[in-house]
Design a protein around this motif. Structure first.
Motif, PDB file in Angstrom:
ATOM      1  N   VAL A   3       0.868  -1.166   0.000  1.00  0.00           N
ATOM      2  CA  VAL A   3       0.000   0.000   0.000  1.00  0.00           C
ATOM      3  C   VAL A   3       0.908   1.220   0.000  1.00  0.00           C
ATOM      4  CG1 VAL A   3      -1.757   1.252   1.299  1.00  0.00           C
ATOM      5  CG2 VAL A   3      -1.779  -1.243   1.292  1.00  0.00           C
ATOM      6  N   VAL A   4       0.616   2.190  -0.852  1.00  0.00           N
ATOM      7  CA  VAL A   4       1.439   3.384  -0.952  1.00  0.00           C
ATOM      8  C   VAL A   4       0.672   4.566  -0.383  1.00  0.00           C
ATOM      9  CG1 VAL A   4       2.640   4.947  -2.514  1.00  0.00           C
ATOM     10  CG2 VAL A   4       2.634   2.504  -2.974  1.00  0.00           C
ATOM     11  N   VAL A   5       1.284   5.232   0.583  1.00  0.00           N
ATOM     12  CA  VAL A   5       0.709   6.417   1.203  1.00  0.00           C
ATOM     13  C   VAL A   5       1.545   7.615   0.750  1.00  0.00           C
ATOM     14  CG1 VAL A   5       0.251   7.575   3.393  1.00  0.00           C
ATOM     15  CG2 VAL A   5      -0.138   5.132   3.188  1.00  0.00           C
ATOM     16  N   ILE A   6       0.872   8.675   0.346  1.00  0.00           N
ATOM     17  CA  ILE A   6       1.557   9.847  -0.186  1.00  0.00           C
ATOM     18  C   ILE A   6       1.599  10.942   0.875  1.00  0.00           C
ATOM     19  CG2 ILE A   6       1.500  11.628  -1.977  1.00  0.00           C
ATOM     20  CD1 ILE A   6      -0.008   9.537  -3.705  1.00  0.00           C
ATOM     21  N   GLU A   7       2.769  11.549   1.016  1.00  0.00           N
ATOM     22  CA  GLU A   7       2.962  12.716   1.869  1.00  0.00           C
ATOM     23  C   GLU A   7       2.932  13.918   0.915  1.00  0.00           C
ATOM     24  OE1 GLU A   7       6.796  13.483   4.007  1.00  0.00           O
ATOM     25  OE2 GLU A   7       5.795  12.258   5.512  1.00  0.00           O
ATOM     26  N   PRO A   8       1.807  14.621   0.811  1.00  0.00           N
ATOM     27  CA  PRO A   8       1.688  15.639  -0.243  1.00  0.00           C
ATOM     28  C   PRO A   8       2.477  16.903   0.076  1.00  0.00           C
ATOM     29  CG  PRO A   8      -0.261  15.671   1.115  1.00  0.00           C
ATOM     30  CD  PRO A   8       0.583  14.528   1.613  1.00  0.00           C
ATOM     31  N   MET A  24      -0.983  13.023   5.236  1.00  0.00           N
ATOM     32  CA  MET A  24      -0.760  11.811   4.441  1.00  0.00           C
ATOM     33  C   MET A  24      -2.096  11.357   3.873  1.00  0.00           C
ATOM     34  SD  MET A  24       1.802   9.412   6.585  1.00  0.00           S
ATOM     35  CE  MET A  24       2.774  10.133   7.880  1.00  0.00           C
ATOM     36  N   HIS A  25      -2.044  10.792   2.677  1.00  0.00           N
ATOM     37  CA  HIS A  25      -3.264  10.247   2.075  1.00  0.00           C
ATOM     38  C   HIS A  25      -2.903   9.140   1.098  1.00  0.00           C
ATOM     39  CE1 HIS A  25      -2.089  13.158  -1.068  1.00  0.00           C
ATOM     40  NE2 HIS A  25      -2.664  12.303  -1.897  1.00  0.00           N
ATOM     41  N   GLU A  28      -7.121   6.737  -4.325  1.00  0.00           N
ATOM     42  CA  GLU A  28      -8.039   5.686  -4.731  1.00  0.00           C
ATOM     43  C   GLU A  28      -8.981   6.268  -5.767  1.00  0.00           C
ATOM     44  OE1 GLU A  28     -11.218   3.209  -2.309  1.00  0.00           O
ATOM     45  OE2 GLU A  28      -9.147   2.740  -1.748  1.00  0.00           O
ATOM     46  N   PHE A  29      -9.018   5.667  -6.925  1.00  0.00           N
ATOM     47  CA  PHE A  29      -9.790   6.177  -8.064  1.00  0.00           C
ATOM     48  C   PHE A  29      -9.416   7.623  -8.358  1.00  0.00           C
ATOM     49  CE2 PHE A  29     -12.599   2.924  -6.112  1.00  0.00           C
ATOM     50  CZ  PHE A  29     -12.472   1.968  -7.101  1.00  0.00           C
ATOM     51  N   ASN A  30      -8.110   7.889  -8.299  1.00  0.00           N
ATOM     52  CA  ASN A  30      -7.525   9.196  -8.592  1.00  0.00           C
ATOM     53  C   ASN A  30      -8.042  10.319  -7.680  1.00  0.00           C
ATOM     54  OD1 ASN A  30      -5.527  10.484  -9.980  1.00  0.00           O
ATOM     55  ND2 ASN A  30      -6.862  11.176 -11.625  1.00  0.00           N
ATOM     56  N   ALA A  31      -8.453   9.959  -6.477  1.00  0.00           N
ATOM     57  CA  ALA A  31      -8.912  10.943  -5.495  1.00  0.00           C
ATOM     58  C   ALA A  31      -8.216  10.651  -4.166  1.00  0.00           C
ATOM     59  CB  ALA A  31     -10.418  10.863  -5.318  1.00  0.00           C
ATOM     60  N   PRO A  32      -7.803  11.690  -3.419  1.00  0.00           N
ATOM     61  CA  PRO A  32      -7.128  11.460  -2.146  1.00  0.00           C
ATOM     62  C   PRO A  32      -8.105  11.015  -1.057  1.00  0.00           C
ATOM     63  CG  PRO A  32      -7.345  13.807  -2.541  1.00  0.00           C
ATOM     64  CD  PRO A  32      -7.858  13.117  -3.766  1.00  0.00           C
ATOM     65  N   LEU A  33      -7.689  10.025  -0.279  1.00  0.00           N
ATOM     66  CA  LEU A  33      -8.454   9.561   0.884  1.00  0.00           C
ATOM     67  C   LEU A  33      -7.563   9.680   2.111  1.00  0.00           C
ATOM     68  CD1 LEU A  33     -10.277   6.263  -0.144  1.00  0.00           C
ATOM     69  CD2 LEU A  33     -11.252   8.523   0.159  1.00  0.00           C
ATOM     70  N   CYS A  34      -8.113  10.211   3.199  1.00  0.00           N
ATOM     71  CA  CYS A  34      -7.342  10.312   4.441  1.00  0.00           C
ATOM     72  C   CYS A  34      -7.129   8.914   5.013  1.00  0.00           C
ATOM     73  CB  CYS A  34      -8.044  11.223   5.431  1.00  0.00           C
ATOM     74  SG  CYS A  34      -9.600  10.591   6.066  1.00  0.00           S
ATOM     75  N   LEU A  35      -6.227   8.806   5.956  1.00  0.00           N
ATOM     76  CA  LEU A  35      -5.910   7.499   6.536  1.00  0.00           C
ATOM     77  C   LEU A  35      -7.077   6.919   7.324  1.00  0.00           C
ATOM     78  CD1 LEU A  35      -2.201   8.021   7.651  1.00  0.00           C
ATOM     79  CD2 LEU A  35      -3.090   7.137   5.499  1.00  0.00           C
ATOM     80  N   LEU A  40      -6.417   3.071   7.758  1.00  0.00           N
ATOM     81  CA  LEU A  40      -4.993   2.958   8.061  1.00  0.00           C
ATOM     82  C   LEU A  40      -4.582   3.856   9.224  1.00  0.00           C
ATOM     83  CD1 LEU A  40      -3.553   3.033   4.423  1.00  0.00           C
ATOM     84  CD2 LEU A  40      -3.915   1.026   5.859  1.00  0.00           C
ATOM     85  N   ALA A  41      -5.543   4.451   9.898  1.00  0.00           N
ATOM     86  CA  ALA A  41      -5.239   5.413  10.958  1.00  0.00           C
ATOM     87  C   ALA A  41      -4.606   4.762  12.187  1.00  0.00           C
ATOM     88  CB  ALA A  41      -6.507   6.155  11.366  1.00  0.00           C
ATOM     89  N   HIS A  42      -4.769   3.459  12.350  1.00  0.00           N
ATOM     90  CA  HIS A  42      -4.216   2.784  13.520  1.00  0.00           C
ATOM     91  C   HIS A  42      -2.721   2.469  13.364  1.00  0.00           C
ATOM     92  CE1 HIS A  42      -5.127  -0.464  10.729  1.00  0.00           C
ATOM     93  NE2 HIS A  42      -4.277  -1.218  11.407  1.00  0.00           N
ATOM     94  N   LEU A  43      -2.152   2.730  12.200  1.00  0.00           N
ATOM     95  CA  LEU A  43      -0.738   2.431  11.959  1.00  0.00           C
ATOM     96  C   LEU A  43       0.162   3.558  12.458  1.00  0.00           C
ATOM     97  CD1 LEU A  43      -0.987   0.984   8.343  1.00  0.00           C
ATOM     98  CD2 LEU A  43      -0.954  -0.263  10.510  1.00  0.00           C
ATOM     99  N   ALA A  44       1.351   3.185  12.920  1.00  0.00           N
ATOM    100  CA  ALA A  44       2.335   4.153  13.420  1.00  0.00           C
ATOM    101  C   ALA A  44       3.358   4.442  12.325  1.00  0.00           C
ATOM    102  CB  ALA A  44       3.039   3.590  14.649  1.00  0.00           C
ATOM    103  N   TYR A  45       3.830   5.685  12.288  1.00  0.00           N
ATOM    104  CA  TYR A  45       4.793   6.104  11.276  1.00  0.00           C
ATOM    105  C   TYR A  45       6.209   5.795  11.736  1.00  0.00           C
ATOM    106  CZ  TYR A  45       7.395   9.132   8.095  1.00  0.00           C
ATOM    107  OH  TYR A  45       8.275   9.616   7.161  1.00  0.00           O
ATOM    108  N   LEU A  46       6.970   5.128  10.890  1.00  0.00           N
ATOM    109  CA  LEU A  46       8.369   4.808  11.145  1.00  0.00           C
ATOM    110  C   LEU A  46       9.189   5.479  10.052  1.00  0.00           C
ATOM    111  CD1 LEU A  46      10.639   3.209  12.545  1.00  0.00           C
ATOM    112  CD2 LEU A  46      10.057   1.285  11.082  1.00  0.00           C
TER     113      LEU A  46
END
Length: 169
Positions: A3-8, A24-25, A28-35, A40-46
């Motif tokens: 899964v690829v998350v973009i830092e805009p 971060m978003h 999906e279908f060429n539209a940004p979705l928040c985590l 994906l909001a339960h994931l921690a950033y490393l």
């Protein structure tokens, strides 16, 4: 497939819940979705940096996502870090702390081994320069070999073509 998350670079808003600006978003279908909307909001950033910690956290996490940011100068997306489960990150950190001394000793041994290889490689390159150019003064051949054999220099001595010189004999 990760899964690829973009830092805009610009402030984007979620196409589903209209929250924003997003740090971060995902697309999906060429539209940004928040985590939150992408579950994906339960994931921690490393953040990037420690290969051992990243590898262990990814292995321990059942769900992970790669965080990327577009580099305008290079015109490509570059990896910034990972999103992993918090429990997996904690297990990976404890495993890294447990064997930090062994990895440090291995790094020291590898550095010493590479230094020896560099000395041998420079000597072989000097000999090859003197063989190909017999009138070259030995001191000048040594300077050329030292300059072109520097690790990480990108010079011909470290390329496949440069390494093939000593194998062609």
């Amino acid at each position: 497939m990760d899964v690829v998350v973009i830092e805009p670079r610009k402030g984007r808003h979620c196409a589903e819940c209209r929250q924003g600006p997003l740090t971060m978003h995902i697309r999906e279908f060429n539209a940004p979705l928040c985590l939150v909307c992408a579950d994906l909001a339960h994931l921690a950033y490393l953040p990037r940096g420690s290969a051992a910690l990243t590898r262990r956290a990814r292995e321990a996490s059942s769900l992970s996502a790669v965080v990327v940011r577009f580099n305008r100068r290079r015109r490509r997306y570059e990896r910034q870090g990972l999103l992993v489960e918090e429990a997996a990150l904690a297990r990976a950190e404890s495993a890294c702390l447990a064997d930090a001394e062994a990895r440090a000793r291995r790094r020291e041994r590898d550095a010493a081994r590479r230094a020896g290889e560099d000395v041998r490689f420079t000597a072989e390159l000097t000999a090859e320069i003197l063989r190909l150019f017999p009138r070259c003064p030995p001191a000048r051949a040594q300077d050329i070999a030292t300059h072109s054999a520097a690790r990480g220099s990108g010079r011909v001595g470290r390329t496949a073509a440069g390494r093939s010189l000593r194998q062609a004999r």
